[in-house]
Scaffold this motif. Structure first.
Motif, PDB file in Angstrom:
ATOM      1  N   ASP A 428      76.439 -20.169  33.527  1.00  0.00           N
ATOM      2  CA  ASP A 428      76.751 -18.740  33.609  1.00  0.00           C
ATOM      3  C   ASP A 428      75.437 -17.961  33.555  1.00  0.00           C
ATOM      4  OD1 ASP A 428      77.596 -16.141  33.325  1.00  0.00           O
ATOM      5  OD2 ASP A 428      79.203 -16.630  31.898  1.00  0.00           O
ATOM      6  N   THR A 429      74.892 -17.631  34.721  1.00  0.00           N
ATOM      7  CA  THR A 429      73.606 -16.926  34.749  1.00  0.00           C
ATOM      8  C   THR A 429      73.717 -15.516  34.171  1.00  0.00           C
ATOM      9  OG1 THR A 429      74.055 -16.308  37.041  1.00  0.00           O
ATOM     10  CG2 THR A 429      72.679 -18.245  36.680  1.00  0.00           C
ATOM     11  N   ALA A 430      74.892 -14.912  34.270  1.00  0.00           N
ATOM     12  CA  ALA A 430      75.089 -13.590  33.666  1.00  0.00           C
ATOM     13  C   ALA A 430      74.946 -13.677  32.151  1.00  0.00           C
ATOM     14  CB  ALA A 430      76.463 -13.038  34.036  1.00  0.00           C
ATOM     15  N   LEU A 431      75.460 -14.763  31.571  1.00  0.00           N
ATOM     16  CA  LEU A 431      75.316 -14.977  30.130  1.00  0.00           C
ATOM     17  C   LEU A 431      73.852 -15.149  29.761  1.00  0.00           C
ATOM     18  CD1 LEU A 431      76.686 -15.463  27.384  1.00  0.00           C
ATOM     19  CD2 LEU A 431      76.877 -17.886  28.010  1.00  0.00           C
ATOM     20  N   LEU A 432      73.100 -15.868  30.589  1.00  0.00           N
ATOM     21  CA  LEU A 432      71.666 -16.026  30.333  1.00  0.00           C
ATOM     22  C   LEU A 432      70.944 -14.687  30.385  1.00  0.00           C
ATOM     23  CD1 LEU A 432      70.532 -19.241  32.262  1.00  0.00           C
ATOM     24  CD2 LEU A 432      70.529 -18.873  29.796  1.00  0.00           C
ATOM     25  N   LYS A 433      71.257 -13.877  31.405  1.00  0.00           N
ATOM     26  CA  LYS A 433      70.623 -12.559  31.529  1.00  0.00           C
ATOM     27  C   LYS A 433      70.934 -11.692  30.319  1.00  0.00           C
ATOM     28  CE  LYS A 433      70.530 -12.301  36.597  1.00  0.00           C
ATOM     29  NZ  LYS A 433      71.061 -11.607  37.807  1.00  0.00           N
ATOM     30  N   ASN A 462      72.927 -23.890  39.060  1.00  0.00           N
ATOM     31  CA  ASN A 462      71.796 -24.599  38.458  1.00  0.00           C
ATOM     32  C   ASN A 462      70.472 -24.085  39.006  1.00  0.00           C
ATOM     33  OD1 ASN A 462      72.525 -27.749  37.078  1.00  0.00           O
ATOM     34  ND2 ASN A 462      74.126 -26.335  37.701  1.00  0.00           N
ATOM     35  N   GLY A 463      70.402 -23.936  40.321  1.00  0.00           N
ATOM     36  CA  GLY A 463      69.173 -23.442  40.938  1.00  0.00           C
ATOM     37  C   GLY A 463      68.839 -22.025  40.513  1.00  0.00           C
ATOM     38  N   MET A 464      69.833 -21.158  40.448  1.00  0.00           N
ATOM     39  CA  MET A 464      69.595 -19.767  40.056  1.00  0.00           C
ATOM     40  C   MET A 464      69.176 -19.673  38.584  1.00  0.00           C
ATOM     41  SD  MET A 464      69.801 -18.038  42.766  1.00  0.00           S
ATOM     42  CE  MET A 464      69.604 -16.432  41.982  1.00  0.00           C
ATOM     43  N   ALA A 465      69.770 -20.524  37.756  1.00  0.00           N
ATOM     44  CA  ALA A 465      69.367 -20.534  36.346  1.00  0.00           C
ATOM     45  C   ALA A 465      67.896 -20.932  36.220  1.00  0.00           C
ATOM     46  CB  ALA A 465      70.248 -21.496  35.554  1.00  0.00           C
ATOM     47  N   HIS A 466      67.509 -21.926  37.001  1.00  0.00           N
ATOM     48  CA  HIS A 466      66.107 -22.356  36.987  1.00  0.00           C
ATOM     49  C   HIS A 466      65.185 -21.223  37.419  1.00  0.00           C
ATOM     50  CE1 HIS A 466      62.450 -24.497  37.817  1.00  0.00           C
ATOM     51  NE2 HIS A 466      62.582 -24.367  39.125  1.00  0.00           N
ATOM     52  N   ILE A 467      65.527 -20.528  38.493  1.00  0.00           N
ATOM     53  CA  ILE A 467      64.707 -19.411  38.977  1.00  0.00           C
ATOM     54  C   ILE A 467      64.605 -18.324  37.915  1.00  0.00           C
ATOM     55  CG2 ILE A 467      64.626 -17.534  40.674  1.00  0.00           C
ATOM     56  CD1 ILE A 467      65.888 -19.536  42.661  1.00  0.00           C
ATOM     57  N   LEU A 468      65.733 -17.990  37.302  1.00  0.00           N
ATOM     58  CA  LEU A 468      65.754 -16.934  36.293  1.00  0.00           C
ATOM     59  C   LEU A 468      64.861 -17.297  35.101  1.00  0.00           C
ATOM     60  CD1 LEU A 468      66.956 -14.309  35.153  1.00  0.00           C
ATOM     61  CD2 LEU A 468      68.883 -15.662  34.295  1.00  0.00           C
TER      62      LEU A 468
END
Length: 507
Positions: A428-433, A462-468
């Motif tokens: 969940d990239t929104a959760l990471l942000k 997975n890729g977007m989390a890595h970029i973030l």
């Protein structure tokens, strides 16, 4: 003269052979001194006597460090089982911050305590071979200093010296050391607090400096002393001092072994030193010429089947030696492995690596994929019912597939876990942000490892989390592997991930 109570001690400890933070009353220091001990596997089954290795820890560590971070019990047990070394007792004394010496003001006579209290105490309480030919010292950093200086100053007590990454300085290095470093670390021990330059090279300092001792001591006193020095090529200050010490010993024709290997000032390096160091000690105890460094093969090891204990809402695997030890262990909570045979495969692999010391000892707890909450129930149960170390530094998470959702949710609760590994999991990239906005410090403390394949359905998240994480300059590890059959996480991926977890759990 000390009065020892060996029978009371042994009765209290029962038949344990790995004991952490025991205590000895020192007459010299007038206080208790802690120590940990590792006895041979069959110690309680007979009356055999054993040689002793005194393991000395580094500055800031304590009597548990060689057990927890050095994995000495696992590595030594494996070497004995493989008939590479003889059985021996390992004693890990509390070293405080005194470099294993007597300070110049005689306010803390640690060296005297070691030689006149600790060694006789160990010989009286445990079944040792009480002579110099069967006593060795081995230590890292500050402990490397002690492991060298104690046998050099007391060759009638110790005959084998294995110092690793010796925290030693040349005269020139001492003279230009930062004032605060000098005063807090060296001046308080050797005299010369507040001085600079040559004033720091006091007469008392010369009694403990290897560069002066080897030049002035009667060489006949050192004829029986066996020395094995090991230092990493990534060291900074210690690169020069260890190398110059080796050159000095060569110039003086003092026999010794010297190694420089890839690595730096860490337990990763010191653990890798152990196979050859233990063989050197073993050969010395048997009065043999050192056999030379071990040559390891790439042969695949088949690990024995392990026992998993099934509870109501989790399954638990205890580390090798758990029943024989009185120590505590870190815990890894694993989500998303619901099938019994996969839990068994992972348990066999990880416990097998624990048994030979390539992974530290830890407790594995398998949770169901839908077991979302850990904070208020499972953790307290594990830490109450089992020998688990308490605190977020000793808890880690693994999430596989959909189990990664629960793993990530729990990982982002402040001060509960220290690291999280995700295999083929939606992120969940929104959760990471949101975490960056509300608690950026959490992601600075909590290490994240993302492992996926090039055919995984979650390649996007997975890729977007890595970029973030990269753009926010947050440390993490990211791996993309070849696709795997039947979605089974390979042994190599598991091994690498657990190495990552162990690095964070232990440092």
């Amino acid at each position: 003269m000390l009065t020892f109570l060996p029978f009371a001690i042994m009765i209290a400890e029962g038949d344990k052979r790995i004991m952490e933070s025991l205590s000895m009353k020192s007459a010299v220091l007038g206080q208790e001194v802690k120590y940990s001990i590792v006895l041979p596997v069959d110690y309680h089954k007979g009356k055999k006597v054993y040689p002793v290795v005194y393991l000395l820890h580094g500055l800031g560590d304590d009597e548990s460090s060689w057990l927890e971070y050095g994995r000495i019990a696992q590595i030594a047990d494996a070497a004995v089982a493989g008939k590479e070394i003889v059985e021996m007792i390992f004693v890990i004394p509390q070293g405080f911050r005194n470099y294993y010496v007597n300070d110049y003001a005689s306010t803390f006579l640690y060296e005297d305590m070691f030689v006149y209290d600790l060694v006789p105490f160990i010989d009286s309480v445990y079944r040792t071979i009480p002579d110099k030919a069967h006593r060795a010292t081995m230590g890292y950093s500050m402990g490397g200093f002690g492991a060298l200086i104690l046998p050099v100053r007391h060759p009638d007590v110790f005959q084998v010296s294995v110092p690793l990454s010796i925290s030693v300085r040349t005269d020139e290095q001492y003279m230009v050391e930062d004032a605060s470093e000098w005063n807090n670390q060296w001046g308080r021990l050797f005299g010369g607090v507040g001085t600079i330059g040559e004033e720091r090279i006091t007469d008392y300092y010369k009694q403990y400096s290897a560069f002066h001792l080897f030049k002035t001591i009667d060489s006949k006193r050192l004829e029986d002393l066996k020395i094995f020095i090991d230092n990493g090529d990534d060291e900074y200050t210690l690169c020069r001092s260890n190398e110059e010490l080796h050159i000095l010993l060569r110039d003086l024709q003092i026999q010794h072994e010297y190694r420089v290997r890839d690595g730096g000032h860490s337990f990763t390096y010191w653990r890798a030193s152990l196979p050859n160091a233990l063989c050197y000690i073993s050969d010395s105890f048997e009065n043999k010429v050192y056999r030379g460094d071990l040559k390891r093969s790439a042969k695949k090891i088949k690990y024995p089947k392990s026992t998993l204990v099934q509870k109501d809402n989790y399954a638990i695997a205890l580390p090798p030696g758990y029943r024989d030890a009185s120590r505590l262990y870190p815990v890894v909570y694993i989500y998303g492995i619901d099938e019994a045979h996969q839990r068994q495969r992972i348990t066999d692999l990880i416990r097998g690596k624990m048994s030979i010391g390539t992974l530290p000892s830890m407790i594995l707890v398998f949770l169901m994929t839908n077991e979302l909450s850990l904070k208020d129930n499972i953790i307290s149960t594990i830490e109450t019912d089992f020998n688990a170390r308490v605190g977020y530094r000793f808890r880690a998470l693994v999430g596989v597939g959909d189990g990664g959702v629960a793993a990530m949710q729990n990982a982002l609760i402040p001060d509960i876990f220290t690291a999280c590994v995700l295999f083929n999991s939606p992120i969940d990239t929104a959760l990471l942000k949101n975490t960056f906005i509300n608690d950026r410090g959490l992601l600075k403390k909590m290490w994240l490892y993302i492992s996926t394949t090039d055919a995984d359905m979650e390649y996007n998240t997975n890729g977007m989390a890595h970029i973030l994480l990269r753009e926010e300059d947050i440390y993490h590890e990211y791996r993309v592997f070849d696709s795997e059959q039947d979605d089974v996480i390979s042994d190599d991926r598991l091994s690498e991930a657990f190495q990552f977890l162990s690095a964070k759990i232990h440092r």
